[in-house]
Design a protein around this motif. Structure first.
Motif, mmCIF file in Angstrom:
data_model
loop_
_atom_site.group_PDB
_atom_site.id
_atom_site.type_symbol
_atom_site.label_atom_id
_atom_site.label_comp_id
_atom_site.label_asym_id
_atom_site.label_seq_id
_atom_site.Cartn_x
_atom_site.Cartn_y
_atom_site.Cartn_z
ATOM 1 N N PRO A 141 -50.471 41.990 66.493
ATOM 2 C CA PRO A 141 -49.944 40.789 67.163
ATOM 3 C C PRO A 141 -48.650 41.033 67.934
ATOM 4 O O PRO A 141 -48.421 40.403 68.966
ATOM 5 N N VAL B 164 -49.111 41.933 71.563
ATOM 6 C CA VAL B 164 -49.461 40.778 72.407
ATOM 7 C C VAL B 164 -48.217 39.938 72.689
ATOM 8 O O VAL B 164 -48.017 39.455 73.808
ATOM 9 N N MET B 165 -47.352 39.809 71.689
ATOM 10 C CA MET B 165 -46.122 39.030 71.886
ATOM 11 C C MET B 165 -45.229 39.688 72.939
ATOM 12 O O MET B 165 -44.659 39.028 73.783
ATOM 13 N N MET C 127 -46.289 41.580 75.374
ATOM 14 C CA MET C 127 -46.932 41.371 76.681
ATOM 15 C C MET C 127 -46.615 39.960 77.205
ATOM 16 O O MET C 127 -46.331 39.764 78.382
ATOM 17 N N GLN D 38 -47.107 27.833 74.214
ATOM 18 C CA GLN D 38 -48.223 28.352 73.427
ATOM 19 C C GLN D 38 -47.846 29.674 72.756
ATOM 20 O O GLN D 38 -48.305 29.984 71.667
ATOM 21 N N MET E 275 -45.887 28.641 69.714
ATOM 22 C CA MET E 275 -46.777 28.115 68.681
ATOM 23 C C MET E 275 -47.378 29.254 67.855
ATOM 24 O O MET E 275 -47.452 29.191 66.641
ATOM 25 N N LYS E 276 -47.792 30.325 68.542
ATOM 26 C CA LYS E 276 -48.369 31.466 67.822
ATOM 27 C C LYS E 276 -47.317 32.064 66.887
ATOM 28 O O LYS E 276 -47.605 32.411 65.758
ATOM 29 N N GLN F 103 -46.371 29.418 63.985
ATOM 30 C CA GLN F 103 -47.415 29.111 63.011
ATOM 31 C C GLN F 103 -47.979 30.354 62.333
ATOM 32 O O GLN F 103 -48.515 30.258 61.240
ATOM 33 N N ILE F 104 -47.911 31.482 63.004
ATOM 34 C CA ILE F 104 -48.572 32.647 62.424
ATOM 35 C C ILE F 104 -47.602 33.806 62.195
ATOM 36 O O ILE F 104 -47.444 34.289 61.076
ATOM 37 N N LEU G 117 -56.212 39.560 63.034
ATOM 38 C CA LEU G 117 -55.517 38.637 63.931
ATOM 39 C C LEU G 117 -55.892 38.906 65.373
ATOM 40 O O LEU G 117 -55.761 40.019 65.847
ATOM 41 N N PHE H 219 -54.637 37.455 68.399
ATOM 42 C CA PHE H 219 -53.769 36.684 69.281
ATOM 43 C C PHE H 219 -54.220 36.743 70.728
ATOM 44 O O PHE H 219 -54.074 35.817 71.479
ATOM 45 N N ASP H 220 -54.719 37.934 71.075
ATOM 46 C CA ASP H 220 -55.021 38.149 72.485
ATOM 47 C C ASP H 220 -56.470 37.813 72.807
ATOM 48 O O ASP H 220 -56.910 37.972 73.929
ATOM 49 N N PRO I 116 -57.926 30.240 69.028
ATOM 50 C CA PRO I 116 -57.138 31.466 68.897
ATOM 51 C C PRO I 116 -55.632 31.212 68.986
ATOM 52 O O PRO I 116 -54.846 31.963 68.417
ATOM 53 N N VAL I 117 -55.240 30.131 69.677
ATOM 54 C CA VAL I 117 -53.805 29.857 69.810
ATOM 55 C C VAL I 117 -53.233 29.264 68.520
ATOM 56 O O VAL I 117 -52.189 29.680 68.046
ATOM 57 N N VAL I 118 -53.933 28.303 67.925
ATOM 58 C CA VAL I 118 -53.353 27.668 66.739
ATOM 59 C C VAL I 118 -53.642 28.431 65.449
ATOM 60 O O VAL I 118 -53.003 28.208 64.445
ATOM 61 N N SER I 119 -54.614 29.339 65.484
ATOM 62 C CA SER I 119 -54.972 29.959 64.210
ATOM 63 C C SER I 119 -55.158 31.465 64.294
ATOM 64 O O SER I 119 -55.335 32.107 63.273
ATOM 65 N N SER I 120 -55.184 32.011 65.495
ATOM 66 C CA SER I 120 -55.487 33.413 65.748
ATOM 67 C C SER I 120 -56.943 33.748 65.437
ATOM 68 O O SER I 120 -57.321 34.904 65.449
ATOM 69 N N GLN J 247 -49.722 18.630 67.820
ATOM 70 C CA GLN J 247 -49.296 19.870 68.472
ATOM 71 C C GLN J 247 -48.764 19.633 69.871
ATOM 72 O O GLN J 247 -47.695 20.089 70.226
#
Lengths: 143, 424
Positions: free
Chosen positions: A70, A73-74, A76, A113, A116-117, A120-121, B6, B8-9, B75-79, B207
């Motif tokens: 992850p 991606v962050m 990027m 967005q 949010m990632k 939340q994650i 995960l 994310f992308d 994928p945005v709120v939970s991956s 959200q």
């Protein structure tokens, strides 16, 4: 004591606040105010990115043993946002409100967005993965 | 700690969400055509054309947009993306589209053959989508408040669909129906609209209202309890009888009223005060949903009122067209340009010189276009409400409805054309 999640989430809100002030000043044609708001925003967000790119992400990568997960991606998405900073900066220099507000709308959604990632994650996950989250937070605050 | 699960992308290919978004307005136009040629559909709720009209809007339009948005938002709120390939998404879209058209025909010409075809299309389309959604949802731990709402909404969708299939079975081929209807028509509608539709809106609003408009977060207690409380009052109101059921239904309407007041307050407190038609669509939706709840409460308190006034239809138009559809229209004004921009940007990552020439969100869907959409939607809503009392005006309301959906479809098409232009 504040957690990584709480600290970084409130830092996101602080950046939003500066962003907001700059955007509102542009919509009212107050260019000097906009310039000041924008440079405050840029300072705040670059500081936020540094805390992540220089301290949090490497610590997370070390703890999880993965640099391709992850955090890549962050990173990027940080670059994608930086490209939009450049567009907003250009439009600010040219006092072109339409282009600026179009680019800032795009940046806003991209940024939210991304936040949010993280909120939340990634942050909750970092707090579970890091061996000493309080120490990492300390390092981030000194960044 | 494992991070390889995960994604994310892992944003879905553009064709998946955009395919749903681009198909949906066609069903809005079809609904408008049904109303134009069968104007009695507006006030005669058991009329086959009225049933066709409602399902074209709820399944053909609203459900397709919601499925497309879920593909994008998961994928945005939970991956966890919904594990749906391009071909499977196309199959889902094709089957739901075909099923909706067949369903409308089944209402008009009830019979076992059309019913079997409708059933087959929906079982494949919704079956595939819901099974994939469940696959993604069970992987997520711990679930945030939005995900709890999405889970409850998915459960309501499942109940609505099963109850709908049984009702349709009884209508089309009663001698072969395997079991008695588990819900009556009113309850089927309630689970669909107040269960699936509203729970999704509530979860998404937690959200997006703070996120897109820099508004304060909804109180954690509300986020934790409201979706469950709405669901529970709906469930108990369905299984109980008599005054207990009425009290629980009234309670659920009051909860929704409370939610509308709270969400409106959060929107008013937003710190991003720029002119934004998504905000206006939200404000319209919350106002209409609240009014519809007042109408429902009046009906619960004075059950003889609907004999004198078309209150069921009034509430349905306010909740459905003024509420849920307004949220969808408003969200599309943001989601679609963002989606197109995101895909353009990703494709240009290796060519930085191209990045500066990319159209921004407001070039993909301009404020002027969104403004026109807002006025068209408000005008169509007024047209429908006036036509309830002046049925002669129903064809005019139908034309306004068609204009509203044509403009939406055209806007999405124009945005996509600009995307294609920059892709080459």
């Amino acid at each position: 004591m504040t957690s990584i999640s709480e600290f970084m989430t409130s830092d996101h809100r602080r950046c939003d606040e500066f962003f907001n002030q700059a955007e509102e000043a542009v919509s009212q044609g107050k260019w000097d105010e906009a310039q000041q708001g924008w440079s405050e925003f840029q300072q705040a967000i670059e500081h936020h990115f540094s805390m992540e790119e220089q301290v949090l992400f490497p610590a997370f990568e070390q703890a999880t043993g993965s640099t391709a997960g992850p955090t890549s991606v962050m990173r990027m998405e940080h670059d994608q946002m930086r490209q939009l900073f450049a567009q907003v900066g250009q439009a600010l220099g040219a006092k072109d409100a339409d282009t600026l507000l179009g680019a800032s709308e795009t940046l806003m959604i991209l940024m939210q967005q991304h936040n949010m990632k993280e909120e939340q994650i990634l942050y909750p996950m970092s707090m579970r993965a890091l061996p000493d989250p309080d120490n990492t937070l300390n390092e981030m605050q000194q960044c | 700690m494992r991070t390889d699960g995960l994604n994310f992308d892992n944003i879905p290919p553009l064709s998946i969400p955009y395919g749903f978004f681009a198909t949906a307005p066609l069903f809005g136009v079809l609904a408008g055509l049904v109303l134009l040629f069968q104007p009695q559909a507006l006030t005669a709720r058991w009329d086959p054309a009225a049933l066709a009209l409602v399902h074209l809007l709820t399944l053909g339009f609203a459900a397709q947009i919601m499925l497309g948005a879920l593909c994008q938002v998961m994928p945005v709120v939970s991956s966890q993306p919904i594990p749906l390939s391009r071909t499977q998404a196309l199959l889902v879209r094709g089957c739901i589209s075909l099923g909706t058209v067949l369903l409308s025909l089944t209402f008009l010409f009830p019979g076992p053959i059309l019913f079997s075809l409708t059933l087959a299309a929906f079982v494949i389309g919704f079956g595939l989508f819901i099974s994939r959604l469940i696959q993604a949802l069970i992987k997520i731990r711990p679930a945030g408040h939005t995900l709890v709402s999405i889970r409850l909404a998915a459960f309501c969708l499942l109940i609505t669909l099963i109850a709908g299939v049984i009702l349709l079975w009884w209508r089309s081929s009663p001698q072969t129906a395997p079991l008695a209807p588990i819900l009556n028509t009113d309850q089927h509608a309630l689970w669909g609209i107040q269960g699936w539709g509203l729970l999704l809106v509530v979860g998404v609003s937690f959200q997006v209202i703070p996120m897109f408009h820099v508004a304060p977060d909804f109180p954690a207690r509300v986020q934790r309890w409201l979706p469950g409380a709405l669901m529970l009052s709906l469930l108990l109101g369905t299984v109980l009888d008599g005054s207990a059921a009425i009290a629980l239904m009234a309670l659920s309407k009051l909860l929704v009223l409370g939610y509308c007041a709270l969400a409106s307050r959060h929107l008013r407190q937003r710190r991003r005060k720029l002119l934004d038609y998504t905000v206006r669509f939200w404000q319209l939706a919350l106002g209409c949903i609240a009014l519809s709840m007042v109408v429902n409460l009046a009906t619960l308190g004075w059950p003889e009122l609907p004999n004198r006034l078309p209150l069921a239809e009034l509430s349905a138009i306010l909740f459905g067209f003024g509420g849920l559809l307004a949220v969808i229209f408003g969200m599309l004004q943001k989601i679609v340009p963002f989606l197109l921009y995101l895909h353009l940007q990703r494709q240009c990552l290796t060519q930085p010189e191209k990045l500066l020439t990319l159209p921004n969100m407001k070039q993909l869907i301009s404020t002027a276009r969104s403004k026109r959409q807002w006025w068209l939607h408000c005008t169509a809503l007024c047209g429908l409400l006036i036509a309830l009392w002046l049925p002669l005006l129903t064809p005019l309301a139908a034309l306004l409805l068609i204009a509203d959906f044509v403009w939406l479809g055209w806007t999405l098409h124009q945005a996509f054309a600009l995307y294609r232009q920059h892709l080459n």
